[in-house]
Structure formats: C-alpha cells, structure tokens
Design a protein around this motif. Structure first.
Motif, short mmCIF file in Angstrom:
data_model
loop_
_atom_site.label_atom_id
_atom_site.label_comp_id
_atom_site.label_asym_id
_atom_site.label_seq_id
_atom_site.Cartn_x
_atom_site.Cartn_y
_atom_site.Cartn_z
N VAL A 47 15.05 14.22 31.67
CA VAL A 47 15.71 13.42 32.70
C VAL A 47 14.65 12.81 33.63
O VAL A 47 14.73 11.63 33.99
CB VAL A 47 16.73 14.27 33.49
CG1 VAL A 47 17.17 13.57 34.75
CG2 VAL A 47 17.95 14.57 32.62
N VAL A 48 13.66 13.61 33.99
CA VAL A 48 12.60 13.11 34.88
C VAL A 48 11.77 12.04 34.19
O VAL A 48 11.51 10.97 34.77
CB VAL A 48 11.71 14.28 35.37
CG1 VAL A 48 10.48 13.76 36.10
CG2 VAL A 48 12.51 15.21 36.27
N THR A 49 11.36 12.28 32.95
CA THR A 49 10.54 11.27 32.25
C THR A 49 11.35 10.01 31.99
O THR A 49 10.81 8.90 32.05
CB THR A 49 9.97 11.81 30.93
OG1 THR A 49 11.04 12.22 30.07
CG2 THR A 49 9.01 12.95 31.17
N LYS A 55 14.28 4.38 31.45
CA LYS A 55 14.95 4.24 30.16
C LYS A 55 16.08 5.23 30.03
O LYS A 55 15.96 6.40 30.42
CB LYS A 55 13.97 4.49 29.00
CG LYS A 55 12.83 3.52 28.94
CD LYS A 55 13.31 2.17 28.47
CE LYS A 55 12.14 1.23 28.35
NZ LYS A 55 12.50 -0.03 27.78
N GLY A 56 17.20 4.79 29.47
CA GLY A 56 18.33 5.66 29.16
C GLY A 56 19.08 6.12 30.39
O GLY A 56 18.65 5.95 31.52
N ALA A 62 19.31 14.00 29.12
CA ALA A 62 19.48 15.46 29.20
C ALA A 62 19.82 16.05 27.83
O ALA A 62 19.28 17.09 27.45
CB ALA A 62 20.55 15.81 30.21
N VAL A 63 20.67 15.37 27.09
CA VAL A 63 21.03 15.87 25.75
C VAL A 63 19.82 15.84 24.84
O VAL A 63 19.52 16.82 24.15
CB VAL A 63 22.19 15.02 25.16
CG1 VAL A 63 22.37 15.30 23.68
CG2 VAL A 63 23.47 15.29 25.92
N ARG A 64 19.10 14.74 24.85
CA ARG A 64 17.91 14.62 24.00
C ARG A 64 16.87 15.67 24.39
O ARG A 64 16.24 16.29 23.53
CB ARG A 64 17.33 13.22 24.08
CG ARG A 64 16.43 12.88 22.92
CD ARG A 64 16.03 11.42 22.84
NE ARG A 64 15.28 11.00 24.02
CZ ARG A 64 15.73 10.16 24.94
NH1 ARG A 64 16.93 9.64 24.84
NH2 ARG A 64 14.98 9.83 25.96
N GLY A 65 16.69 15.92 25.69
CA GLY A 65 15.74 16.93 26.13
C GLY A 65 16.17 18.34 25.78
O GLY A 65 15.34 19.17 25.42
#
Length: 132
Positions: A47-49, A55-56, A62-65
């Motif tokens: 979320v931070v990156t 982006k996004g 959050a899901v991808r992370g």
C-alpha cells in the motif's frame, strides 16, 4: 448408452477423486504459523509503495501485497533453517509473486512496477522477521 455411462460412472469417479484429495494429502503446506504476519507486512508495504508510485488503488495494492507476503513466507517454509533467511530469496520471490499477482488481478500493464513493489515487500519481510 452415453447417458447411462455418464450417470453411473461420473458420480463414483467424482467421489473417489474427492476422497483422494481430502483424506490423503501428499505433503503438508510449506507456510508456517507466521503467514498472517508476513501477509500483513506485505499488504502494508505494498500500500505504501503503491501510494509513493501513485499506482493502483489501496485495496488492490493490499491484496497483491498480502499474497506476496504469503508467498515469501511459503518459500521460507521450504528451508530447513527458517531463522536463517536469504535476502536474495525473499526479494526474488516477492518480485515474482507480485508480478504474477498483478497479472491475475488485472494490473498487468505495470509488470515492472509490480515486481518492484514485490521486491520491496520481500525486503521488508526480510528486515522485520530475519532471525525471529
């Protein structure tokens, strides 16, 4: 004749395959009891990156992370000594898992950015959990 075979053969075949899959697992899962911790670290980091890169949306990041964090945890679950983690492995697994997850979730246009986000997740998990 074809319908008769379908009605008699398919239910027993499905029952046999279901019993084989649920009753006799071949190997236990590689993830350890800290998979939720690593998924949480991954979700927050991604979320931070994502916000830094612009982006996004927050939920997709959050899901991808979270998936990336679970993949890093699972990759370390295959090691004999889980406390001696490899930063190269964590970063590599994070980058690959995030790139693949980005394609699956529909964010495949920015594969390199997804890989960078995943590498950051792998590095964060390594820094926060190495030796624990």
């Amino acid at each position: 004749m074809n319908n008769i075979l379908k009605r008699t053969l398919l239910p027993s075949l499905m029952a046999a395959s279901l019993a084989g899959v649920t009753i006799v697992p071949a190997k236990p899962a590689a993830a350890d009891d800290q998979v939720l911790r690593d998924a949480g670290i991954g979700a927050v980091t991604n979320v931070v990156t994502g916000a830094v890169r612009g982006k996004g949306n927050v939920l997709n990041n959050a899901v991808r992370g979270g998936v990336t964090g679970a993949a890093v945890n699972g990759a370390n679950g295959l090691r004999n000594n889980r406390r001696n983690r490899s930063v190269v492995q964590d970063v590599g697994v994070g980058a690959g898992a995030s790139a693949v997850t980005g394609v699956i979730t529909g964010n495949g246009k920015d594969t390199l950015g997804n890989a960078v986000d995943g590498a950051a997740v792998g590095a964060a998990i390594h820094l926060l959990t190495n030796g624990k």
